[in-house]
Scaffold this motif. Sequence first.
Motif, short mmCIF file in Angstrom:
data_model
loop_
_atom_site.label_atom_id
_atom_site.label_comp_id
_atom_site.label_asym_id
_atom_site.label_seq_id
_atom_site.Cartn_x
_atom_site.Cartn_y
_atom_site.Cartn_z
N ALA A 49 0.83 -1.20 0.00
CA ALA A 49 0.00 0.00 0.00
C ALA A 49 0.87 1.25 0.00
O ALA A 49 0.56 2.24 -0.69
CB ALA A 49 -0.92 0.00 1.21
N SER A 50 1.97 1.22 0.74
CA SER A 50 2.88 2.36 0.76
C SER A 50 3.49 2.61 -0.62
O SER A 50 3.59 3.75 -1.06
CB SER A 50 4.02 2.12 1.76
OG SER A 50 3.51 1.99 3.06
N GLY A 51 3.87 1.54 -1.28
CA GLY A 51 4.41 1.67 -2.64
C GLY A 51 3.39 2.24 -3.60
O GLY A 51 3.71 3.10 -4.43
N GLY A 52 2.16 1.77 -3.50
CA GLY A 52 1.10 2.29 -4.36
C GLY A 52 0.81 3.76 -4.11
O GLY A 52 0.61 4.54 -5.05
N LEU A 53 0.82 4.15 -2.85
CA LEU A 53 0.59 5.56 -2.52
C LEU A 53 1.75 6.44 -2.96
O LEU A 53 1.55 7.58 -3.39
CB LEU A 53 0.34 5.71 -1.02
CG LEU A 53 -1.03 5.19 -0.56
CD1 LEU A 53 -1.07 5.12 0.96
CD2 LEU A 53 -2.14 6.06 -1.08
N ALA A 54 2.96 5.92 -2.90
CA ALA A 54 4.12 6.67 -3.38
C ALA A 54 4.02 6.89 -4.88
O ALA A 54 4.29 8.00 -5.39
CB ALA A 54 5.42 5.95 -3.02
N VAL A 55 3.63 5.86 -5.60
CA VAL A 55 3.46 6.00 -7.05
C VAL A 55 2.34 7.00 -7.36
O VAL A 55 2.48 7.84 -8.26
CB VAL A 55 3.17 4.62 -7.69
CG1 VAL A 55 2.72 4.77 -9.13
CG2 VAL A 55 4.39 3.74 -7.60
N LEU A 56 1.26 6.93 -6.61
CA LEU A 56 0.16 7.88 -6.81
C LEU A 56 0.61 9.31 -6.55
O LEU A 56 0.23 10.23 -7.29
CB LEU A 56 -1.02 7.52 -5.90
CG LEU A 56 -2.24 8.43 -5.98
CD1 LEU A 56 -2.84 8.40 -7.38
CD2 LEU A 56 -3.27 8.04 -4.94
N ALA A 57 1.42 9.53 -5.53
CA ALA A 57 1.91 10.88 -5.23
C ALA A 57 2.79 11.40 -6.37
O ALA A 57 2.71 12.57 -6.75
CB ALA A 57 2.68 10.88 -3.92
N VAL A 58 3.62 10.54 -6.93
CA VAL A 58 4.48 10.95 -8.05
C VAL A 58 3.64 11.26 -9.28
O VAL A 58 3.87 12.27 -9.96
CB VAL A 58 5.53 9.86 -8.36
CG1 VAL A 58 6.25 10.14 -9.66
CG2 VAL A 58 6.52 9.75 -7.21
N VAL A 59 2.65 10.43 -9.57
CA VAL A 59 1.77 10.67 -10.72
C VAL A 59 1.00 11.98 -10.54
O VAL A 59 0.83 12.75 -11.49
CB VAL A 59 0.82 9.47 -10.92
CG1 VAL A 59 -0.28 9.79 -11.92
CG2 VAL A 59 1.61 8.27 -11.38
N ALA A 60 0.55 12.25 -9.32
CA ALA A 60 -0.17 13.49 -9.06
C ALA A 60 0.76 14.70 -9.23
O ALA A 60 0.34 15.74 -9.75
CB ALA A 60 -0.75 13.49 -7.65
#
Length: 58
Positions: free
Chosen positions: A5-16
């Motif tokens: 979940a942390s990895g997914g949220l990190a990717v989401l933050a970069v995409v945002a």
Amino acid sequence: MLWSASGGLAVLAVVAGLGERRRRRRRDPDSVGWVDWPTVQMLALIGLAVTIGLAFKT
């Protein structure tokens, strides 16, 4: 599970962040997008901090 979940949220933050950069550099400043990228990025970073904290606790 929490690390995934942390990895997914990190990717989401970069995409945002990339989405916000793209929005700021658009040619037509009057065109309106439907995604508020700074809010998405902030919520992803908050979620990232929470999940990392919980992952380290367990």
